[in-house]
Structure formats: C-alpha cells, structure tokens
Design an enzyme around this catalytic site. Structure first.
Site, PDB file in Angstrom:
ATOM      1  N   ALA A 278       0.745  -1.281   0.128  1.00 13.99           N
ATOM      2  CA  ALA A 278      -0.115  -0.043   0.002  1.00 13.99           C
ATOM      3  C   ALA A 278       0.809   1.499  -0.034  1.00 13.99           C
ATOM      4  O   ALA A 278       1.883   1.275   0.531  1.00 13.99           O
ATOM      5  CB  ALA A 278      -0.741   0.088   1.253  1.00 13.99           C
TER       6      ALA A 278
ATOM      7  N   LYS B 173      -2.083   5.010  -4.513  1.00 19.20           N
ATOM      8  CA  LYS B 173      -2.997   5.337  -3.209  1.00 19.20           C
ATOM      9  C   LYS B 173      -4.509   5.576  -3.995  1.00 19.20           C
ATOM     10  O   LYS B 173      -5.477   5.763  -3.328  1.00 19.20           O
ATOM     11  CB  LYS B 173      -2.374   6.961  -2.943  1.00 19.20           C
ATOM     12  CG  LYS B 173      -1.436   6.610  -2.005  1.00 19.20           C
ATOM     13  CD  LYS B 173      -0.937   7.929  -1.231  1.00 19.20           C
ATOM     14  CE  LYS B 173       0.226   7.782  -0.228  1.00 19.20           C
ATOM     15  NZ  LYS B 173      -0.011   7.435   1.140  1.00 19.20           N
TER      16      LYS B 173
ATOM     17  N   PHE C 236      -1.495  10.175   4.734  1.00 21.51           N
ATOM     18  CA  PHE C 236      -2.818   9.599   3.755  1.00 21.51           C
ATOM     19  C   PHE C 236      -3.167  10.863   2.608  1.00 21.51           C
ATOM     20  O   PHE C 236      -4.456  11.117   2.487  1.00 21.51           O
ATOM     21  CB  PHE C 236      -3.834   9.336   4.754  1.00 21.51           C
ATOM     22  CG  PHE C 236      -3.615   8.330   5.457  1.00 21.51           C
ATOM     23  CD1 PHE C 236      -2.752   7.235   5.279  1.00 21.51           C
ATOM     24  CD2 PHE C 236      -4.759   7.944   6.423  1.00 21.51           C
ATOM     25  CE1 PHE C 236      -2.612   6.063   5.794  1.00 21.51           C
ATOM     26  CE2 PHE C 236      -4.733   6.887   7.249  1.00 21.51           C
ATOM     27  CZ  PHE C 236      -3.677   5.853   6.887  1.00 21.51           C
TER      28      PHE C 236
ATOM     29  N   SER D 146      -0.375   3.469  10.206  1.00 19.87           N
ATOM     30  CA  SER D 146       0.410   4.539   9.552  1.00 19.87           C
ATOM     31  C   SER D 146       0.791   5.470  10.687  1.00 19.87           C
ATOM     32  O   SER D 146      -0.137   6.082  11.450  1.00 19.87           O
ATOM     33  CB  SER D 146      -0.108   5.133   8.543  1.00 19.87           C
ATOM     34  OG  SER D 146      -0.253   4.524   7.459  1.00 19.87           O
ATOM     35  N   PRO D 147       2.230   5.886  10.988  1.00 19.69           N
ATOM     36  CA  PRO D 147       2.493   6.920  11.822  1.00 19.69           C
ATOM     37  C   PRO D 147       1.908   8.249  11.781  1.00 19.69           C
ATOM     38  O   PRO D 147       2.209   9.026  12.644  1.00 19.69           O
ATOM     39  CB  PRO D 147       3.948   6.629  12.035  1.00 19.69           C
ATOM     40  CG  PRO D 147       4.410   6.119  10.747  1.00 19.69           C
ATOM     41  CD  PRO D 147       3.252   5.373  10.031  1.00 19.69           C
TER      42      PRO D 147
ATOM     43  N   GLY E  91      11.406  -4.110   3.951  1.00 18.76           N
ATOM     44  CA  GLY E  91      12.787  -4.442   3.349  1.00 18.76           C
ATOM     45  C   GLY E  91      13.005  -5.390   2.510  1.00 18.76           C
ATOM     46  O   GLY E  91      14.047  -6.072   2.212  1.00 18.76           O
TER      47      GLY E  91
END
Ligand SMILES: Cc1cc2nc3c(=O)[nH]c(=O)nc-3n(C[C@H](O)[C@H](O)[C@H](O)COP(=O)(O)O)c2cc1C
Length: 351
Positions: A57, A61, A110, A169-170, A289
């Site tokens: 993701a 988007k 976002f 999501s941070p 990664g």
C-alpha cells in the site's frame, strides 16, 4: 548503466516528483514484464495467485495505475490507503530518501483523492486474473473512526478481493491507538456486524508493545472476521539506522515512518512471532525491506504466505519484481521444494 546508477542521478530530483513520473510511465503500459513461474503459484483465501509477491500500500493510493503495476510482474496489488474524503496530506517536503541505507522516511499523511475517485478508477479495470486488495484508513479530521472504516468497507467490498484495515500509519495522529486493547475489539465488533464479507486483514505497526501485539494475535485466532495480519507498516524507531555513515544525516531525524532495508529484521521477527502465537492458523502477509529472492524466501519461511514491497522499487527500479521472482523460483528448486506454499512457516534457512 543499471538502475542503481540512474537512481543516483534521479536522487537529485524531489522524491514525490519522481513518484509521479513513475506513475505516468506505468500508465503508458510500456513496461511489460509478466513472467510465470509454475513453482510460485499459490492459492490463498481461495484465490489463485500467479505468485506471492505483491505491491504494498502507498504506491498506488488512488487506484490509478493498476494495469501498469501488474505489468511489472506482481502477483497482487494493494491499493490505497484511501480515506472517505480527499486529503492533501502533510506539508512538503515530506518524503526523504536515504540511499546509503536503501531506506525512506516519509510523513505523507494519507494524501489521496478520496474514495469516490478511487472507486471510479477501480470500476474501470477489467477484472481478469488479477488480485486487488484495498487498504482503508480514516480521515485525519474524522470524529468517528469506526464510521469511516465501516463506510469504506461496505463501499469497496464489491470491487476488491481483500480489504486491509490500516491502523498503523504513523502519520495520522491517533491512528495507531486503534491497535490498543479495547479500541481494536470495538472496531472489529462494529465491522463484523456488516452482513457481507471479504477476506480482511489488519495492518500492524512494528512499534506495537508486546502486550498489544499478543492481544491482536489472540483476537485474530478467536474472531473469524479477520483472516490475517499484514506485518508491518513503517516504523518511527531509528534504532537500526546508525550502523553506517550517511551523507545527509539530518534526514535520519526527520519525523515519519521509516521503510526499506533497516525495517527488514524487525518485520521478520514479528512474522515469526505471529506465526508461533497463532500456531500457523492465520494468513500473514510480510512486508518490510524486501529487495531480493532471499528476502522473500526468509519472510515466507518464517510464516508469511504472501509478501509485499514498496521501497525496493524506488532503489532497484521496475525490474526488481521479476528479479525477486526468478531468484525465489531458482532457490526453491535448489532446496528441493516443489511449490512456494510448501515453504510457508517451515523455518528453512536460505543459505
Ligand atoms: C512513500 C510511502 C508511502 C506509504 N504509504 C502507505 C499507505 O498509504 N498505507 C499503508 O498501509 N502503508 C503505506 N506505506 C508502507 C508500505 O506499504 C510498507 O508497509 C512499508 O513501506 C514497508 O515495506 P517496504 O520496506 O518494502 O517499503 C508507505 C510506504 C512508503 C515508502
């Protein structure tokens, strides 16, 4: 000149501008790299995947480059994160490349064109032999996160093969608190009241406390609404970053989520832990990664049935998907493993 060499030149351009260029290039559909590896075909939640490597993701988007992304060789795509209303996201600059570490720090927040445009794009796509997941999130200013997720879930369900609830999501204040005991139960209870269903995943943060991580693993086993976990989103931790000198070291201190190589070991550890806590009974999608067949092999061997990537596409370029597929396919043959599904959770070492 290989892509890495080009990439050094491209590093001079702003990362978001480069992303837009990449999207435009994929929309032309000139990059057709589809290849089939028989030993990578896998059936998960009743769907036949041509291979287990998917797009994570955040790349597409707005669901605007589906065919172009599939042409890179991916076995599935996760589109979004989409929110109910359009959002511009955080102030620029908000994406920072750290080439020495094959890492990215970003705080996009976002940015997306909202679910109406997302849905219009999704409806235009011919649905043959492609597996599309949608990743949903709440609007920054939403007063009621449950109604955002419910609204998106019901709206997107008929047009997707699986749905990911992004609570990790941070860059959206308060979003990761939904993972905490009490909140997550409330969200799942409300969503499972929806009559129709699609395979549903929770995407988790690598920074979760042990307690909250175990609680979610327990919940996923007990509750049949959630099919599995996506492990993991980006990290706010910078612990893994200081092993190698970096030219523009100020970037390491930028706020946001870190992705790419420095995230790999952490996600591997969490995949292993979730597989063990759930006794292999849930579906795990491993992400963090992955840039080689070995990286994909490790995640699958630790318990992931499917694998995703994003950051390696930035550093290795569009050929990375086929490179991973062919390396993984060859390695399975060398190890005498007939099909990738026989590797899931077997804890076999690559070397
Ligand atoms: C630029 C960028 C944007 C991202 N946007 C999203 C997003 O909108 N939703 C989401 O769930 N994850 C998002 N992610 C996280 C990725 O999906 C993935 O979980 C993470 O980057 C680890 O994988 P990687 O190391 O292969 O990039 C984003 C990552 C990057 C680098």
């Amino acid at each position: 000149m290989n892509f890495r060499a080009y990439s050094r030149i491209l590093d001079l351009l702003p990362p978001e501008f480069l992303h837009q260029l990449f999207i435009k290039l994929l929309q032309t559909k000139i990059l057709k790299k589809k290849v089939i590896f028989d030993n990578l075909k896998i059936n998960i939640f009743g769907k036949d995947f041509v291979n287990p490597i998917g797009l994570a993701a955040g790349f597409d988007k707005n669901a605007e480059v589906i065919d172009g992304a599939l042409n890179l060789g991916f076995g599935f795509l996760e589109l979004g994160t989409v929110t109910p209303m359009p959002q511009i996201g955080n102030k620029k600059p908000r994406v920072f490349k750290i080439p020495e570490l094959s890492a990215v720090i970003q705080r996009l927040g976002f940015n997306n064109k909202g679910v109406e445009e997302f849905l219009n794009n999704l409806k235009k796509v011919k649905r043959v032999n492609n597996i599309l997941g949608v990743n949903i999130g709440k609007n920054k200013n939403s007063k009621d996160f449950i109604s955002d997720y419910k609204f998106l879930y019901e709206k997107l369900l008929p047009f997707s093969d699986y749905i990911t609830i992004n609570i990790s999501s941070p860059n959206t204040p308060g979003l990761r608190d939904i993972q905490k005991k009490g909140n997550i139960e409330k969200l799942i209870k409300n969503l499972s009241a929806i009559k129709k269903r699609k395979p549903t995943f929770l995407k988790l943060s690598p920074d979760l406390s042990e307690e909250n991580f175990s609680n979610i693993c327990d919940l996923v086993i007990k509750d049949d609404f959630i099919s599995g976990l996506i492990l993991t989103n980006t990290t706010i931790s910078r612990d893994s970053l200081y092993k190698k000198p970096v030219k523009n070291s100020w970037k390491l201190h930028e706020q946001g989520g870190l992705s790419g190589k420095p995230l790999k070991d952490k996600t591997n550890m969490l995949i292993k832990k979730a597989f063990s806590l759930t006794k292999g009974k849930i579906i795990i999608i491993g992400v963090g990664g992955v840039s080689s067949g070995k990286d994909a092999f490790e995640k699958i061997s630790l318990g992931a049935s499917l694998v995703q990537l994003y950051t390696s596409l930035i550093y290795e370029g569009p050929n990375v998907v086929v490179k991973i597929l062919s390396e993984l396919s060859v390695c399975l043959k060398k190890k005498g493993i007939n099909n990738v599904s026989d590797l899931v959770g077997k804890n076999i070492s690559y070397d």
